[in-house]
Design an enzyme around this catalytic site. Structure first.
Site, short mmCIF file in Angstrom:
data_model
loop_
_atom_site.label_atom_id
_atom_site.label_comp_id
_atom_site.label_asym_id
_atom_site.label_seq_id
_atom_site.Cartn_x
_atom_site.Cartn_y
_atom_site.Cartn_z
N ASP A 23 0.88 -1.17 0.00
CA ASP A 23 0.00 0.00 0.00
C ASP A 23 0.91 1.22 0.00
O ASP A 23 1.50 1.57 1.01
CB ASP A 23 -0.90 -0.01 1.24
CG ASP A 23 -1.77 1.24 1.35
OD1 ASP A 23 -1.76 2.06 0.42
OD2 ASP A 23 -2.45 1.39 2.38
N LYS A 86 2.60 11.25 -3.22
CA LYS A 86 1.58 10.53 -4.00
C LYS A 86 0.64 11.49 -4.70
O LYS A 86 0.12 11.20 -5.78
CB LYS A 86 0.81 9.58 -3.08
CG LYS A 86 -0.23 8.72 -3.76
CD LYS A 86 -0.84 7.76 -2.75
CE LYS A 86 -1.94 6.91 -3.32
NZ LYS A 86 -2.48 5.97 -2.32
N GLU A 186 -7.33 0.33 -4.56
CA GLU A 186 -7.31 0.20 -3.10
C GLU A 186 -8.63 -0.32 -2.53
O GLU A 186 -8.61 -1.22 -1.67
CB GLU A 186 -6.94 1.55 -2.47
CG GLU A 186 -5.47 1.91 -2.70
CD GLU A 186 -5.16 3.37 -2.42
OE1 GLU A 186 -6.06 4.09 -1.94
OE2 GLU A 186 -4.02 3.79 -2.68
N ASP A 210 -13.16 4.94 1.16
CA ASP A 210 -11.72 4.99 1.41
C ASP A 210 -11.25 6.44 1.46
O ASP A 210 -11.13 7.10 0.43
CB ASP A 210 -10.98 4.23 0.29
CG ASP A 210 -9.49 4.14 0.54
OD1 ASP A 210 -8.98 4.82 1.45
OD2 ASP A 210 -8.82 3.38 -0.18
#
Length: 619
Positions: A23, A86, A186, A210
């Site tokens: 992850d 990210k 994800e 999420d």
């Protein structure tokens, strides 16, 4: 003869090399594997903790440290400490310009659609290179903890990541020395973690909410007979817990009457503010008041104020949920379970609002920080051939198409189409005797391509000269399981064919990545450095040329000092172009860009003013 190795950490035999699940998060990252009990387990290397902060620090020599050690430099050396990288993956400067004020490090704007560059320790890095540093740390920790080589991985991305961002993630994995077997959404990975133990006869429709540090997405999944099918997905790649921190920072700046311009220059205080805001956010999950002093300032906020500050951002996530329901043709009543993923879902207000929307209490009994990595490890186990009871059908988050006459977007693969998939459409020429056809590939939901993201462009050459409308040209899109697109164009009468794998216009090609890997192994860095110098020279030459033309046309709007200094910077840039020092070239390119940007804005203001008076000036 088959190789058989023994895992010294577990004592088990393994015929195949271990595949891990990773992850790669905005705030924290972690790596997981399937343990001897056939259960997914996050890796904790020698007590360092499960989570690796996604922070990279470079010292004056350009050496990188990652994780907790790097996080300590956020307030002591903020300019050379990169976080939330990210959010920059697969993005141009224009995509992230509005968020520069909360970053302690320098993002370079070269007025192109190129991948953003980050300056640290007098060098320039791409988000791909920075993400690779985080992945190297995860790889190292896994190898140290498991006492076995780790060269293959499944890496997760937000479901709403576009093709450019997915490819950038894959490139980062390769640079880190990992064979990336699959890029997995994800929420899909999270559903796998929660899917363990489900009765195969049971049918459920699940919403995965999420909310991480920098990204949000929601996926609606149908789980039936061990098949996980994504019905719809929606989200925002620039919304997450970082924005909760930002809301608190803005509140404290106003409450304490702090000067934003001063904070921009004093990054130590700005990072102190940001870290205090992060602490306050976490504390308010379990208490009603946060009141701490740092330096001469009291940082105080109560839960009710915090909830009002984040309500607008939270409503954006709920709107994404409503859109996903609409796309899937479902209502909240059709959802059997709601799963919470991401550290930001620990906020009680988030849980409460999600429960109100779906009408049921969300599931959060698996650690929301770990659940994605655990699911990625299960997917890795599936790819290793160890599980046949799980099948994944994913969807593409955004429509894919080509530009047609008038700048219109012609969709070939619609958003939420199941992948892997293939779709095509037939086209023809619009001009008599046309022998070439430009094919520009775009991604997005708007009717005009200029509102969407351009992914690639190529030409189908050698079309037989015929009257307009006679050639028959098939254009096929093939989207693989990673969400990476291949485009084929073929003229049916002649058989003329062109095929490319679509790369983002500012990503690294496989050849470049492989070349960089080989160079890193053999220490033959000259080839890589030469390529970087050539790219830097190209950027510098373009800017110098543009600046010279600007002076020729608009010198009447600049004073003598500005003209002379601009000419000096151009001369310095041109002199640096004769060197083979990439960072020197980029430094002078950046200096000229920064100095001349206000001039362009000034001329634009004058142009607008003159246009309103009926006058015209050179653009």
């Amino acid at each position: 003869m088959a190789k058989i190795s023994i895992n010294l950490a577990t004592g088990s035999l393994q015929q195949e090399e271990l595949i891990v699940g990773i992850d790669l998060g905005t705030t924290n990252s972690l790596v997981a594997f399937i343990n001897p009990e056939k259960q997914p387990q996050a890796i904790n290397d020698t007590g360092k903790g499960l989570l690796v902060p996604s922070v990279v620090h470079f010292n004056e020599h350009g050496d990188a440290v990652v994780g907790n050690e790097a996080k300590a430099f956020l307030t002591t050396d903020p300019a050379n400490t990169i976080f939330s990288v990210k959010r920059l993956l697969g993005r141009s400067y224009q995509d992230v310009a509005d968020h520069q004020d909360l970053l302690s490090y320098k993002i370079i704007d070269d007025n192109t659609d190129a991948l953003v560059k980050i300056r640290a320790a007098n060098r320039f890095y791409t988000p791909v290179e920075l993400s690779a540093e985080i992945l190297k740390e995860l790889k190292h920790r896994a190898e140290h903890a498991l006492k076995t080589p780790v060269n293959r991985a499944v890496i997760t991305v937000p479901a709403y990541f576009n093709d450019s961002q997915r490819q950038a993630t894959r490139d980062a994995g390769k640079l880190a020395g990992l064979d990336v077997l699959r890029i997995v959404n994800e929420p899909t990975a999270a559903s796998l973690a929660y899917g363990i133990g489900l009765n195969p006869q049971e049918q459920k429709t699940i919403a995965v909410y999420d909310l991480g540090g920098g990204t949000f997405d929601v996926s609606l999944l149908s789980i039936q007979n061990g098949i996980f099918e994504v019905l719809a997905t929606n989200g925002d790649t620039f919304l997450g817990g970082d924005d909760f921190d930002r809301a608190i920072v803005d509140y404290w700046i106003e409450k304490n009457d702090l000067d934003r311009s001063v904070l921009q220059e004093d990054q130590v205080q700005m990072q102190t503010l940001r870290l205090q805001a992060e602490l306050a956010k976490k504390a308010l999950s379990t208490q009603n008041l946060y009141n701490e002093k740092a330096g001469d300032i009291w940082y105080s906020i109560d839960r009710q104020t915090f909830e009002s500050l984040i309500s607008e951002n939270l409503e954006r996530t709920l709107n994404s949920c409503r859109l996903a329901l609409s796309d899937a043709g479902l209502t909240a009543a059709d959802i059997d379970e709601v799963i919470l993923v991401g550290g930001s879902t620990r906020t009680p207000y988030v849980k409460r609002k999600v429960e109100e929307l779906f009408g049921r209490k969300p599931q959060d009994h698996i650690n929301p920080d770990e659940v994605v990595a655990l699911g990625a490890a299960i997917q890795a186990d599936v790819l290793a051939g160890n599980r046949s009871d799980i099948l994944l059908l994913d969807v593409t988050p955004l429509s894919l198409g080509i530009e047609t006459m008038g700048g219109l977007m012609d969709v070939i693969i619609s958003r939420n189409a199941k992948i892997p998939t293939k779709a095509g459409r037939q086209y023809t020429t619009s001009v008599d005797g046309q022998v070439n056809m430009k094919i520009a590939v775009f991604q997005g939901e708007r009717d005009l391509v200029q509102e969407n993201r351009k992914l690639a462009e190529f030409e189908l050459k050698g079309i037989p000269a015929m009257p307009a409308g006679l050639p028959k040209i098939d254009i096929n899109f093939i989207l693989n399981a990673d969400g990476i697109l291949t485009v084929q164009a073929i003229e049916l009468r002649s058989g003329v064919k062109q095929e490319i794998e679509v790369k983002p216009s500012y990503g690294l090609t496989d050849d470049v990545v492989e070349k960089m890997l080989i160079d890193s192994v053999t220490h033959a860095k000259e080839d890589v450095q030469q390529r970087m110098v050539i790219e830097a020279r190209g950027e510098g030459e373009q800017l110098a040329y543009t600046a010279e033309r600007f002076l020729e046309k608009n010198s009447q709007f600049l004073n003598e000092e500005e003209i002379e200094h601009t000419r000096l910077l151009i001369a310095q840039l041109r002199q640096s172009l004769q060197t083979a020092d990439k960072d020197t070239i980029l430094k002078h390119t950046d200096a000229l860009n920064e100095y001349t940007r206000p001039f362009a804005e000034r001329v634009m203001d004058i142009a607008i003013s003159s246009a309103m008076k009926g006058k015209k000036i050179d653009e």
